[in-house]
Write a protein that holds these residues in place. Structure first.
Motif, PDB file in Angstrom:
ATOM      1  N   THR A 190       0.807  -1.181  -0.045  1.00 43.44           N
ATOM      2  CA  THR A 190       0.018  -0.050   0.140  1.00 43.44           C
ATOM      3  C   THR A 190       0.851   1.192   0.085  1.00 43.44           C
ATOM      4  O   THR A 190       0.530   2.033  -0.799  1.00 43.44           O
ATOM      5  CB  THR A 190      -1.000   0.050   1.133  1.00 43.44           C
ATOM      6  N   THR A 191       1.764   1.215   1.017  1.00 45.12           N
ATOM      7  CA  THR A 191       2.764   2.347   0.978  1.00 45.12           C
ATOM      8  C   THR A 191       3.439   2.689  -0.231  1.00 45.12           C
ATOM      9  O   THR A 191       3.809   3.703  -0.722  1.00 45.12           O
ATOM     10  CB  THR A 191       3.594   2.550   2.080  1.00 45.12           C
ATOM     11  N   ALA A 192       4.037   1.423  -1.034  1.00 47.34           N
ATOM     12  CA  ALA A 192       4.720   1.723  -2.016  1.00 47.34           C
ATOM     13  C   ALA A 192       3.872   2.052  -3.337  1.00 47.34           C
ATOM     14  O   ALA A 192       4.340   3.122  -3.945  1.00 47.34           O
ATOM     15  CB  ALA A 192       5.130   0.178  -2.460  1.00 47.34           C
ATOM     16  N   PHE A 193       2.649   1.693  -3.554  1.00 41.25           N
ATOM     17  CA  PHE A 193       1.771   2.341  -4.150  1.00 41.25           C
ATOM     18  C   PHE A 193       1.371   3.878  -4.155  1.00 41.25           C
ATOM     19  O   PHE A 193       1.593   4.732  -5.005  1.00 41.25           O
ATOM     20  CB  PHE A 193       0.395   1.603  -4.258  1.00 41.25           C
ATOM     21  N   ILE A 194       1.288   4.198  -2.953  1.00 46.03           N
ATOM     22  CA  ILE A 194       1.195   5.762  -2.854  1.00 46.03           C
ATOM     23  C   ILE A 194       2.717   6.513  -3.026  1.00 46.03           C
ATOM     24  O   ILE A 194       2.271   7.516  -3.797  1.00 46.03           O
ATOM     25  CB  ILE A 194       0.900   5.757  -1.432  1.00 46.03           C
ATOM     26  N   ARG A 195       3.684   5.913  -2.511  1.00 43.76           N
ATOM     27  CA  ARG A 195       4.847   6.510  -2.940  1.00 43.76           C
ATOM     28  C   ARG A 195       5.007   6.959  -4.605  1.00 43.76           C
ATOM     29  O   ARG A 195       5.476   7.881  -5.167  1.00 43.76           O
ATOM     30  CB  ARG A 195       5.904   5.964  -2.467  1.00 43.76           C
ATOM     31  N   TYR A 196       4.994   5.705  -5.312  1.00 37.08           N
ATOM     32  CA  TYR A 196       4.898   5.663  -6.747  1.00 37.08           C
ATOM     33  C   TYR A 196       3.849   6.418  -7.410  1.00 37.08           C
ATOM     34  O   TYR A 196       4.252   7.228  -8.319  1.00 37.08           O
ATOM     35  CB  TYR A 196       4.859   4.274  -7.247  1.00 37.08           C
ATOM     36  N   SER A 197       2.754   6.884  -6.891  1.00 34.35           N
ATOM     37  CA  SER A 197       1.683   7.497  -7.301  1.00 34.35           C
ATOM     38  C   SER A 197       1.956   9.060  -7.208  1.00 34.35           C
ATOM     39  O   SER A 197       1.524   9.841  -8.263  1.00 34.35           O
ATOM     40  CB  SER A 197       0.349   7.418  -6.480  1.00 34.35           C
ATOM     41  N   TYR A 198       2.802   9.370  -6.333  1.00 37.25           N
ATOM     42  CA  TYR A 198       3.394  10.625  -6.225  1.00 37.25           C
ATOM     43  C   TYR A 198       4.666  11.137  -7.340  1.00 37.25           C
ATOM     44  O   TYR A 198       4.761  11.960  -7.823  1.00 37.25           O
ATOM     45  CB  TYR A 198       3.803  11.285  -4.930  1.00 37.25           C
ATOM     46  N   GLN A 199       5.490   9.735  -7.242  1.00 38.28           N
ATOM     47  CA  GLN A 199       6.721   9.858  -7.970  1.00 38.28           C
ATOM     48  C   GLN A 199       6.377  10.098  -9.420  1.00 38.28           C
ATOM     49  O   GLN A 199       7.094  10.557 -10.317  1.00 38.28           O
ATOM     50  CB  GLN A 199       7.433   8.535  -7.740  1.00 38.28           C
ATOM     51  N   PHE A 200       5.105   9.171 -10.006  1.00 35.17           N
ATOM     52  CA  PHE A 200       4.911   9.312 -11.492  1.00 35.17           C
ATOM     53  C   PHE A 200       3.910  10.293 -11.644  1.00 35.17           C
ATOM     54  O   PHE A 200       3.204  10.346 -12.758  1.00 35.17           O
ATOM     55  CB  PHE A 200       4.644   7.902 -11.867  1.00 35.17           C
ATOM     56  N   ASN A 201       3.596  11.282 -10.812  1.00 38.14           N
ATOM     57  CA  ASN A 201       2.585  12.257 -10.798  1.00 38.14           C
ATOM     58  C   ASN A 201       1.245  12.087 -11.095  1.00 38.14           C
ATOM     59  O   ASN A 201       0.226  12.503 -11.667  1.00 38.14           O
ATOM     60  CB  ASN A 201       3.063  13.306 -12.077  1.00 38.14           C
ATOM     61  N   TRP A 202       0.917  10.643 -10.647  1.00 32.40           N
ATOM     62  CA  TRP A 202      -0.538  10.096 -10.693  1.00 32.40           C
ATOM     63  C   TRP A 202      -1.448  10.932  -9.691  1.00 32.40           C
ATOM     64  O   TRP A 202      -2.465  11.314  -9.737  1.00 32.40           O
ATOM     65  CB  TRP A 202      -0.670   8.698 -10.432  1.00 32.40           C
ATOM     66  N   LEU A 203      -0.515  11.090  -8.423  1.00 31.62           N
ATOM     67  CA  LEU A 203      -1.239  12.297  -7.373  1.00 31.62           C
ATOM     68  C   LEU A 203      -0.351  13.444  -7.466  1.00 31.62           C
ATOM     69  O   LEU A 203       0.746  13.493  -7.753  1.00 31.62           O
ATOM     70  CB  LEU A 203      -1.184  11.730  -6.145  1.00 31.62           C
ATOM     71  N   LYS A 204      -0.974  14.633  -7.010  1.00 27.74           N
ATOM     72  CA  LYS A 204      -0.164  15.870  -7.166  1.00 27.74           C
ATOM     73  C   LYS A 204       0.609  16.098  -5.980  1.00 27.74           C
ATOM     74  O   LYS A 204       0.418  15.667  -4.777  1.00 27.74           O
ATOM     75  CB  LYS A 204      -1.179  16.939  -7.396  1.00 27.74           C
ATOM     76  N   VAL A 205       2.042  16.518  -6.248  1.00 28.68           N
ATOM     77  CA  VAL A 205       2.989  16.810  -5.150  1.00 28.68           C
ATOM     78  C   VAL A 205       2.701  18.532  -5.059  1.00 28.68           C
ATOM     79  O   VAL A 205       2.967  18.982  -6.171  1.00 28.68           O
ATOM     80  CB  VAL A 205       4.319  16.278  -5.347  1.00 28.68           C
ATOM     81  N   HIS A 206       2.449  18.859  -3.940  1.00 28.08           N
ATOM     82  CA  HIS A 206       2.293  20.284  -3.833  1.00 28.08           C
ATOM     83  C   HIS A 206       3.852  20.940  -3.248  1.00 28.08           C
ATOM     84  O   HIS A 206       4.326  20.589  -2.402  1.00 28.08           O
ATOM     85  CB  HIS A 206       1.407  20.770  -2.742  1.00 28.08           C
ATOM     86  N   ARG A 207       4.281  21.813  -4.228  1.00 24.73           N
ATOM     87  CA  ARG A 207       5.505  22.540  -4.033  1.00 24.73           C
ATOM     88  C   ARG A 207       5.340  24.089  -3.911  1.00 24.73           C
ATOM     89  O   ARG A 207       4.302  24.486  -4.180  1.00 24.73           O
ATOM     90  CB  ARG A 207       6.436  22.488  -5.099  1.00 24.73           C
ATOM     91  N   PHE A 208       6.481  24.621  -2.824  1.00 18.70           N
ATOM     92  CA  PHE A 208       6.098  26.015  -2.492  1.00 18.70           C
ATOM     93  C   PHE A 208       7.514  26.796  -2.675  1.00 18.70           C
ATOM     94  O   PHE A 208       8.446  26.228  -2.619  1.00 18.70           O
ATOM     95  CB  PHE A 208       5.651  26.237  -0.941  1.00 18.70           C
ATOM     96  N   PRO A 209       7.319  28.137  -2.785  1.00 21.30           N
ATOM     97  CA  PRO A 209       8.540  28.913  -2.967  1.00 21.30           C
ATOM     98  C   PRO A 209       9.271  28.999  -1.567  1.00 21.30           C
ATOM     99  O   PRO A 209      10.554  28.934  -1.645  1.00 21.30           O
ATOM    100  CB  PRO A 209       8.193  30.178  -3.337  1.00 21.30           C
ATOM    101  N   THR A 210       8.810  28.877  -0.780  1.00 24.54           N
ATOM    102  CA  THR A 210       9.658  28.938   0.679  1.00 24.54           C
ATOM    103  C   THR A 210      10.051  27.309   0.756  1.00 24.54           C
ATOM    104  O   THR A 210       9.520  26.338   0.564  1.00 24.54           O
ATOM    105  CB  THR A 210       8.592  28.886   1.940  1.00 24.54           C
ATOM    106  N   LYS A 211      11.225  27.464   1.234  1.00 26.91           N
ATOM    107  CA  LYS A 211      12.092  26.182   1.512  1.00 26.91           C
ATOM    108  C   LYS A 211      11.357  25.319   2.557  1.00 26.91           C
ATOM    109  O   LYS A 211      11.036  25.675   3.513  1.00 26.91           O
ATOM    110  CB  LYS A 211      13.424  26.158   1.506  1.00 26.91           C
ATOM    111  N   ILE A 212      11.300  23.828   2.340  1.00 21.94           N
ATOM    112  CA  ILE A 212      10.674  23.025   3.272  1.00 21.94           C
ATOM    113  C   ILE A 212      11.706  22.015   3.720  1.00 21.94           C
ATOM    114  O   ILE A 212      12.663  21.033   2.752  1.00 21.94           O
ATOM    115  CB  ILE A 212       9.583  22.096   2.526  1.00 21.94           C
ATOM    116  N   VAL A 213      11.944  21.746   4.914  1.00 21.46           N
ATOM    117  CA  VAL A 213      12.838  20.532   5.330  1.00 21.46           C
ATOM    118  C   VAL A 213      12.054  19.733   6.359  1.00 21.46           C
ATOM    119  O   VAL A 213      11.282  20.165   7.073  1.00 21.46           O
ATOM    120  CB  VAL A 213      13.794  21.541   6.446  1.00 21.46           C
TER     121      VAL A 213
END
Length: 337
Positions: free
Chosen positions: A26-49
Protein backbone atom coordinates in the motif's frame (compact mmCIF):
# COMPACT_ATOMS: atom_id res chain seq x y z
CA UNK A 1 4.16 -7.07 23.85
CA UNK A 2 4.46 -5.39 20.44
CA UNK A 3 7.81 -3.81 21.34
CA UNK A 4 9.07 -7.24 22.41
CA UNK A 5 8.17 -8.57 18.98
CA UNK A 6 9.82 -5.65 17.21
CA UNK A 7 13.04 -5.26 19.19
CA UNK A 8 13.78 -8.48 21.07
CA UNK A 9 14.45 -10.98 18.27
CA UNK A 10 11.09 -12.66 18.80
CA UNK A 11 9.81 -14.90 16.00
CA UNK A 12 6.22 -13.97 16.81
CA UNK A 13 6.45 -11.36 14.06
CA UNK A 14 5.76 -14.18 11.56
CA UNK A 15 2.12 -14.09 12.63
CA UNK A 16 1.84 -10.48 11.50
CA UNK A 17 3.84 -10.72 8.28
CA UNK A 18 0.82 -10.90 5.91
CA UNK A 19 -0.38 -7.57 7.29
CA UNK A 20 3.12 -6.13 6.88
CA UNK A 21 3.25 -7.16 3.22
CA UNK A 22 -0.10 -5.46 2.69
CA UNK A 23 1.22 -2.34 4.44
CA UNK A 24 4.36 -2.37 2.30
CA UNK A 25 2.42 -2.77 -0.95
CA UNK A 26 0.00 0.00 0.00
CA UNK A 27 2.71 2.49 0.97
CA UNK A 28 4.73 1.64 -2.17
CA UNK A 29 1.71 2.29 -4.36
CA UNK A 30 1.15 5.65 -2.66
CA UNK A 31 4.82 6.61 -3.02
CA UNK A 32 4.92 5.70 -6.72
CA UNK A 33 1.64 7.55 -7.30
CA UNK A 34 3.38 10.78 -6.32
CA UNK A 35 6.65 9.85 -8.02
CA UNK A 36 4.93 9.33 -11.40
CA UNK A 37 2.58 12.30 -10.94
CA UNK A 38 -0.57 10.21 -10.66
CA UNK A 39 -1.16 12.23 -7.49
CA UNK A 40 -0.18 15.87 -7.12
CA UNK A 41 2.90 16.92 -5.19
CA UNK A 42 2.42 20.42 -3.79
CA UNK A 43 5.51 22.62 -3.94
CA UNK A 44 6.09 26.03 -2.41
CA UNK A 45 8.56 28.86 -3.00
CA UNK A 46 9.53 28.75 0.68
CA UNK A 47 12.01 25.98 1.40
CA UNK A 48 10.69 22.90 3.19
CA UNK A 49 12.85 20.78 5.53
CA UNK A 50 11.45 17.45 6.72
CA UNK A 51 12.73 15.94 9.96
CA UNK A 52 11.35 12.42 10.09
CA UNK A 53 12.09 8.80 10.81
CA UNK A 54 11.65 5.33 9.40
CA UNK A 55 10.28 3.74 12.56
CA UNK A 56 7.38 4.45 14.85
CA UNK A 57 8.20 7.25 17.31
CA UNK A 58 10.70 7.73 20.10
CA UNK A 59 13.84 8.55 18.12
CA UNK A 60 14.44 12.13 19.27
CA UNK A 61 12.89 13.80 16.25
CA UNK A 62 11.22 16.71 18.05
CA UNK A 63 14.41 17.71 19.95
CA UNK A 64 16.16 17.83 16.57
CA UNK A 65 13.42 20.14 15.27
CA UNK A 66 13.95 22.39 18.31
CA UNK A 67 17.70 22.40 17.67
CA UNK A 68 17.24 23.30 14.00
CA UNK A 69 14.75 26.06 14.73
CA UNK A 70 17.17 27.58 17.25
CA UNK A 71 20.13 27.48 14.84
CA UNK A 72 18.20 29.05 11.97
CA UNK A 73 16.68 31.73 14.20
CA UNK A 74 20.11 32.70 15.47
CA UNK A 75 21.18 33.21 11.86
CA UNK A 76 18.34 35.65 11.38
CA UNK A 77 15.96 33.50 9.37
CA UNK A 78 12.18 33.51 9.72
CA UNK A 79 11.22 29.95 10.61
CA UNK A 80 7.86 28.20 10.70
CA UNK A 81 6.92 24.67 11.74
CA UNK A 82 4.16 22.35 10.58
CA UNK A 83 3.02 19.09 12.16
CA UNK A 84 0.17 16.66 11.96
CA UNK A 85 -0.85 17.38 15.54
CA UNK A 86 -1.23 13.76 16.56
CA UNK A 87 -3.60 13.37 19.50
CA UNK A 88 -5.15 16.80 19.02
CA UNK A 89 -8.81 17.24 18.14
CA UNK A 90 -9.37 20.77 16.90
CA UNK A 91 -12.77 21.83 15.62
CA UNK A 92 -11.21 22.80 12.30
CA UNK A 93 -7.90 22.53 10.47
CA UNK A 94 -5.44 23.95 9.70
CA UNK A 95 -4.90 25.32 13.20
CA UNK A 96 -2.45 28.14 13.88
CA UNK A 97 -1.11 27.95 17.42
CA UNK A 98 -1.41 30.89 19.80
CA UNK A 99 -1.36 31.57 23.54
CA UNK A 100 -4.80 30.04 24.05
CA UNK A 101 -4.16 26.80 22.13
CA UNK A 102 -4.23 23.65 24.26
CA UNK A 103 -2.62 20.26 23.72
CA UNK A 104 -6.14 18.81 23.39
CA UNK A 105 -6.47 20.89 20.24
CA UNK A 106 -3.03 20.67 18.64
CA UNK A 107 -1.29 17.68 20.24
CA UNK A 108 1.58 17.76 22.71
CA UNK A 109 4.63 18.02 20.43
CA UNK A 110 3.52 21.13 18.44
CA UNK A 111 2.61 22.89 21.70
CA UNK A 112 6.01 21.99 23.16
CA UNK A 113 7.76 23.51 20.13
CA UNK A 114 5.61 26.65 20.26
CA UNK A 115 6.16 27.21 23.98
CA UNK A 116 9.91 26.69 23.63
CA UNK A 117 10.55 28.71 20.44
CA UNK A 118 7.60 31.00 19.81
CA UNK A 119 7.84 30.43 16.03
CA UNK A 120 4.70 30.28 13.87
CA UNK A 121 3.28 26.75 13.94
CA UNK A 122 0.37 25.23 12.05
CA UNK A 123 -1.05 21.74 12.48
CA UNK A 124 -3.26 19.76 10.13
CA UNK A 125 -3.66 16.10 9.14
CA UNK A 126 -2.77 17.27 5.63
CA UNK A 127 0.53 19.09 6.03
CA UNK A 128 0.05 20.86 2.70
CA UNK A 129 -2.87 22.74 4.26
CA UNK A 130 -0.72 23.62 7.27
CA UNK A 131 2.00 25.08 5.02
CA UNK A 132 -0.58 27.13 3.09
CA UNK A 133 -1.97 28.52 6.35
CA UNK A 134 1.48 29.58 7.53
CA UNK A 135 2.42 31.27 4.26
CA UNK A 136 -0.88 33.12 4.08
CA UNK A 137 -0.22 34.58 7.53
CA UNK A 138 3.54 34.95 7.95
CA UNK A 139 6.51 35.89 5.75
CA UNK A 140 8.85 32.91 6.20
CA UNK A 141 12.24 31.89 4.86
CA UNK A 142 11.98 28.20 5.72
CA UNK A 143 9.40 25.77 7.07
CA UNK A 144 10.35 22.70 9.10
CA UNK A 145 7.96 19.79 9.24
CA UNK A 146 8.06 17.73 12.43
CA UNK A 147 7.67 14.21 11.04
CA UNK A 148 6.01 13.76 7.64
CA UNK A 149 8.80 11.92 5.82
CA UNK A 150 6.14 9.66 4.30
CA UNK A 151 3.70 12.52 3.57
CA UNK A 152 4.61 12.66 -0.12
CA UNK A 153 1.89 15.14 -1.06
CA UNK A 154 4.16 17.82 0.41
CA UNK A 155 7.17 18.61 -1.75
CA UNK A 156 10.38 19.09 0.19
CA UNK A 157 13.87 20.41 -0.42
CA UNK A 158 15.80 18.77 2.43
CA UNK A 159 15.12 15.51 4.28
CA UNK A 160 16.67 14.39 7.56
CA UNK A 161 16.12 11.02 9.17
CA UNK A 162 16.59 10.58 12.93
CA UNK A 163 17.63 7.09 14.07
CA UNK A 164 17.57 5.53 17.54
CA UNK A 165 21.16 4.38 18.04
CA UNK A 166 20.18 1.72 20.58
CA UNK A 167 17.14 0.13 18.97
CA UNK A 168 18.01 0.98 15.34
CA UNK A 169 15.34 -0.62 13.12
CA UNK A 170 14.35 -3.60 15.24
CA UNK A 171 13.57 -6.66 13.13
CA UNK A 172 13.44 -4.47 10.02
CA UNK A 173 9.88 -5.30 9.00
CA UNK A 174 7.04 -2.96 8.04
CA UNK A 175 4.23 -2.33 10.47
CA UNK A 176 2.70 -4.20 12.22
CA UNK A 177 5.22 -7.09 12.22
CA UNK A 178 8.02 -4.57 12.78
CA UNK A 179 8.45 -0.88 13.59
CA UNK A 180 9.21 0.27 10.03
CA UNK A 181 7.18 2.83 8.11
CA UNK A 182 9.61 2.45 5.22
CA UNK A 183 12.51 0.07 4.75
CA UNK A 184 16.15 1.05 5.15
CA UNK A 185 16.69 1.74 1.43
CA UNK A 186 15.14 5.14 2.20
CA UNK A 187 18.30 6.13 4.08
CA UNK A 188 20.07 6.44 0.74
CA UNK A 189 17.75 9.19 -0.50
CA UNK A 190 18.05 11.79 2.30
CA UNK A 191 20.50 14.60 2.97
CA UNK A 192 21.35 13.61 6.55
CA UNK A 193 21.00 10.66 8.93
CA UNK A 194 21.23 11.79 12.56
CA UNK A 195 21.70 9.00 15.08
CA UNK A 196 20.64 9.42 18.68
CA UNK A 197 23.57 8.33 20.85
CA UNK A 198 27.08 7.15 20.10
CA UNK A 199 26.28 3.45 19.72
CA UNK A 200 26.07 1.61 16.41
CA UNK A 201 26.95 4.64 14.31
CA UNK A 202 27.27 3.79 10.63
CA UNK A 203 29.78 5.47 8.31
CA UNK A 204 27.20 7.76 6.66
CA UNK A 205 25.54 8.89 9.91
CA UNK A 206 26.22 11.76 12.29
CA UNK A 207 25.82 11.46 16.04
CA UNK A 208 23.79 13.59 18.40
CA UNK A 209 23.55 13.40 22.18
CA UNK A 210 21.06 14.74 24.69
CA UNK A 211 21.89 17.35 27.32
CA UNK A 212 19.64 18.50 30.14
CA UNK A 213 18.91 21.87 31.65
CA UNK A 214 17.64 22.73 35.10
CA UNK A 215 14.43 21.17 36.34
CA UNK A 216 11.58 23.67 35.88
CA UNK A 217 8.57 23.94 38.18
CA UNK A 218 5.40 23.60 36.13
CA UNK A 219 3.34 25.81 38.43
CA UNK A 220 5.60 28.83 38.94
CA UNK A 221 8.52 28.44 36.51
CA UNK A 222 11.19 28.19 39.23
CA UNK A 223 14.39 26.52 38.05
CA UNK A 224 16.56 24.23 40.13
CA UNK A 225 19.52 21.98 39.46
CA UNK A 226 18.25 18.46 38.98
CA UNK A 227 20.47 17.12 41.76
CA UNK A 228 18.86 19.52 44.25
CA UNK A 229 15.50 17.76 43.99
CA UNK A 230 14.88 15.11 46.62
CA UNK A 231 12.44 12.20 46.80
CA UNK A 232 11.82 12.15 43.05
CA UNK A 233 9.08 10.14 41.38
CA UNK A 234 9.77 10.08 37.63
CA UNK A 235 7.06 9.71 34.99
CA UNK A 236 7.07 9.61 31.21
CA UNK A 237 4.28 9.34 28.65
CA UNK A 238 6.41 9.23 25.50
CA UNK A 239 7.11 6.68 22.77
CA UNK A 240 10.11 5.23 24.61
CA UNK A 241 9.98 6.03 28.36
CA UNK A 242 13.16 4.07 29.24
CA UNK A 243 15.22 6.77 27.53
CA UNK A 244 14.01 9.44 29.97
CA UNK A 245 14.71 7.23 32.97
CA UNK A 246 18.14 6.40 31.57
CA UNK A 247 18.97 10.10 31.27
CA UNK A 248 18.09 10.56 34.93
CA UNK A 249 20.29 7.68 36.01
CA UNK A 250 23.20 9.05 33.99
CA UNK A 251 22.80 12.29 35.95
CA UNK A 252 23.05 10.37 39.22
CA UNK A 253 19.32 10.41 39.97
CA UNK A 254 17.67 7.27 41.32
CA UNK A 255 13.90 7.88 41.44
CA UNK A 256 11.78 6.38 44.16
CA UNK A 257 9.48 5.11 41.42
CA UNK A 258 9.39 5.17 37.62
CA UNK A 259 5.91 5.51 36.16
CA UNK A 260 5.13 5.04 32.49
CA UNK A 261 2.10 6.14 30.50
CA UNK A 262 1.23 5.57 26.87
CA UNK A 263 2.46 8.07 24.30
CA UNK A 264 0.19 11.14 23.96
CA UNK A 265 -1.57 10.24 27.21
CA UNK A 266 -4.21 12.75 28.28
CA UNK A 267 -3.63 13.70 31.92
CA UNK A 268 -5.99 14.85 34.62
CA UNK A 269 -4.97 16.30 37.97
CA UNK A 270 -6.40 13.39 39.95
CA UNK A 271 -4.33 10.88 37.92
CA UNK A 272 -1.05 12.54 38.82
CA UNK A 273 -2.02 13.40 42.40
CA UNK A 274 -2.04 9.68 43.10
CA UNK A 275 1.60 9.31 42.06
CA UNK A 276 3.24 11.41 44.78
CA UNK A 277 2.80 12.51 48.35
CA UNK A 278 3.17 16.24 49.23
CA UNK A 279 6.77 15.59 50.34
CA UNK A 280 7.77 13.98 47.03
CA UNK A 281 8.63 15.66 43.74
CA UNK A 282 6.99 14.54 40.49
CA UNK A 283 9.46 14.88 37.62
CA UNK A 284 8.25 14.46 34.04
CA UNK A 285 9.30 15.13 30.47
CA UNK A 286 8.66 18.48 28.82
CA UNK A 287 6.28 16.74 26.44
CA UNK A 288 4.21 15.59 29.43
CA UNK A 289 4.40 19.00 31.09
CA UNK A 290 2.71 20.92 28.26
CA UNK A 291 -0.46 19.01 29.09
CA UNK A 292 -0.32 19.87 32.80
CA UNK A 293 0.12 23.65 33.04
CA UNK A 294 -3.56 24.30 33.71
CA UNK A 295 -3.72 22.12 36.82
CA UNK A 296 -0.15 21.71 38.07
CA UNK A 297 0.84 21.29 41.72
CA UNK A 298 3.77 23.03 43.40
CA UNK A 299 5.74 19.77 43.58
CA UNK A 300 5.50 18.99 39.84
CA UNK A 301 8.59 19.57 37.69
CA UNK A 302 9.76 18.91 34.16
CA UNK A 303 13.18 18.42 32.62
CA UNK A 304 14.00 20.12 29.29
CA UNK A 305 16.06 17.97 26.95
CA UNK A 306 18.33 19.54 24.33
CA UNK A 307 20.29 18.15 21.42
CA UNK A 308 24.05 18.56 21.22
CA UNK A 309 25.83 18.20 17.88
CA UNK A 310 29.56 18.88 17.32
CA UNK A 311 30.30 22.20 15.63
CA UNK A 312 31.91 20.68 12.53
CA UNK A 313 28.89 18.40 12.06
CA UNK A 314 26.55 21.33 12.66
CA UNK A 315 28.11 23.27 9.80
CA UNK A 316 27.83 20.25 7.51
CA UNK A 317 24.16 19.76 8.38
CA UNK A 318 23.17 23.40 7.98
CA UNK A 319 25.08 24.13 4.77
CA UNK A 320 22.53 22.63 2.30
CA UNK A 321 19.64 24.35 4.11
CA UNK A 322 21.34 27.75 4.17
CA UNK A 323 22.23 27.40 0.48
CA UNK A 324 18.65 26.46 -0.40
CA UNK A 325 17.30 29.50 1.45
CA UNK A 326 19.84 31.74 -0.26
CA UNK A 327 18.98 30.38 -3.70
CA UNK A 328 15.27 30.89 -3.00
CA UNK A 329 15.86 34.49 -1.93
CA UNK A 330 17.89 35.24 -5.09
CA UNK A 331 15.20 33.69 -7.30
CA UNK A 332 12.51 35.72 -5.56
CA UNK A 333 14.56 38.90 -6.01
CA UNK A 334 15.09 38.24 -9.74
CA UNK A 335 11.37 37.63 -10.26
CA UNK A 336 10.62 41.16 -9.10
CA UNK A 337 12.65 42.70 -11.92
Amino acid sequence: MIFYIWFRASRLYWILLPFSWLYGLTTAFIRYSYQFNWLKVHRFPTKIVVVGNLTVGGNGKTPVVLWLVDKLQKKGYRVGVVARGYGGKAKRYPLLLNASTTSDQCGDEPLLIWRRTGVPIAVAPKRVEAVKALLQTYPLDVIITDDGLQHYALGRDIEWIVVDGDRRFGNGWWLPAGPMRERTWRLETVQAIITNGNNNIQFNEVSMTFTIGNAINILNGEQRALTSLKLIVAMAGISYPPRFFSILRKEGITPLREVTFKDHQVYRQCMLDELVSPEEQLLMTEKDAVKCFDFARINWWYLPINVQIPLDVEKKLLKPILQAIKDSSLLSLKSKY
